[in-house]
Design an enzyme around this catalytic site. Sequence first.
Site, PDB file in Angstrom:
ATOM      1  N   LYS A  51       0.795  -1.235   0.000  1.00 54.53           N
ATOM      2  CA  LYS A  51       0.000   0.000   0.000  1.00 54.53           C
ATOM      3  C   LYS A  51       0.824   1.280   0.000  1.00 54.53           C
ATOM      4  O   LYS A  51       0.350   2.334  -0.434  1.00 54.53           O
ATOM      5  CB  LYS A  51      -0.932  -0.002   1.210  1.00 54.53           C
ATOM      6  CG  LYS A  51      -2.115  -0.947   1.099  1.00 54.53           C
ATOM      7  CD  LYS A  51      -3.193  -0.391   0.197  1.00 54.53           C
ATOM      8  CE  LYS A  51      -4.484  -1.162   0.323  1.00 54.53           C
ATOM      9  NZ  LYS A  51      -5.570  -0.557  -0.465  1.00 54.53           N
ATOM     10  N   SER A 300       0.184  -9.675  -1.039  1.00 51.39           N
ATOM     11  CA  SER A 300      -0.027  -8.238  -0.858  1.00 51.39           C
ATOM     12  C   SER A 300       0.409  -7.701   0.497  1.00 51.39           C
ATOM     13  O   SER A 300       0.680  -6.506   0.622  1.00 51.39           O
ATOM     14  CB  SER A 300      -1.497  -7.892  -1.102  1.00 51.39           C
ATOM     15  OG  SER A 300      -2.330  -8.655  -0.254  1.00 51.39           O
TER      16      SER A 300
END
Length: 403
Positions: A51, A300
Amino acid sequence: MLTLNAFEEASEKVKEVTQETKLVYSPYFSDRTGNKVYFKPENMQRTGAYKVRGAYYKISTMTPEERERGLITASAGNHAQGVAYAASKYGVKAVIVMPETTPFIKVERTRALGAEVVLHGNVFDESAAYATKLAEENGYTFVHPFNDPAVATGQGTIAMEIVQDLPLVDYILVPIGGGGLAAGVSTLAKLLNPHIKVIGVEPAGAACMKASFEAGHVVKLPATNTIADGTAVLEPGDEIFPYVHENVDDIITVDDDELIVSFLDMVENHKMVVENSGLLTVAALKHLDISGKKIVSILSGGNMDVITMASVVQHGLIARDRVFTVSTLLPDRPGELVRVASIIADNRGNVIRLDHNQFVSTNRNAAVELRVTIEAFGPEHKRQIVDALEDAGFRPKLIQAHL
């Protein structure tokens, strides 16, 4: 617009805050799937997730005035840390609204990066609505975790690195929550090579993008129910949905039980901690009806608190028949317990818990209940132990295992 020029600019910009995450080849998953499987370990980023890419690039595109007003966002954790870290690099204030259900480790790490954390709501969408309200009241600049082309462009830099590491990649598996990562990765992948197949993966209990795909427009779910908290989103972003709809070739959904055993596989075979949302693409590997292809699964994130980790490991061992519990009735006389233990030992089982209940029957001479939790090598070994107990005259019943 998600353009090649923007992706190239973002790829250079994010290098200021990201660690290099070279592809990791997986002999274990390659053997199991008949493909060449590689992992893109974004769980190894400084903030524990990808992110930071989108957050940092988005903030870099702001005017000085927008940054100086202070930044605000809503996040279940990983975007929160990305914005907090990026804001600290620019020396500006960051306020993060997080769901009250956010794992403790993500809350504390966000605070440790200098952000002000506000806990509000049970799911991301409730947190996002409150963050929007605070932005209006205080003049903060809102940084959306996924429904923003600039954020999606930053996330898409992952695809640039994948293609640089593995130019002939056939498939890229990407987790989907709100869709920012999928929009960026799929769009850039298709720009670089239209033949690359991009497969999105969602938790079955929060499959808002799959529902939107089937409807042809953004759909909002009434509720979510998944252990993959980072992708527990009710509604995908309307600004990035067209990119996902155009460039993602298919969407796979996986159950929570599949994430649990995938965590065990990653720890045992790759010595990596990957959070439940990051495991979506690992669990999806067995759903692909292909062979002989080069596949990259994007991991992720890796921000998982220790309590959750311990619970997932225990449930994974049970799901893989590495731990099981049997119940059997014994005559209440000396030597019966030793006899059961000897049979288990002779068959290389390891007793890890034992409950001997003399009060299961009013006639103790007739029977007492013995519950034994046993460690085994897997399904075949488990069956061997149970069969040995049956052959010895016991009547073992498999019951819910408890560690």
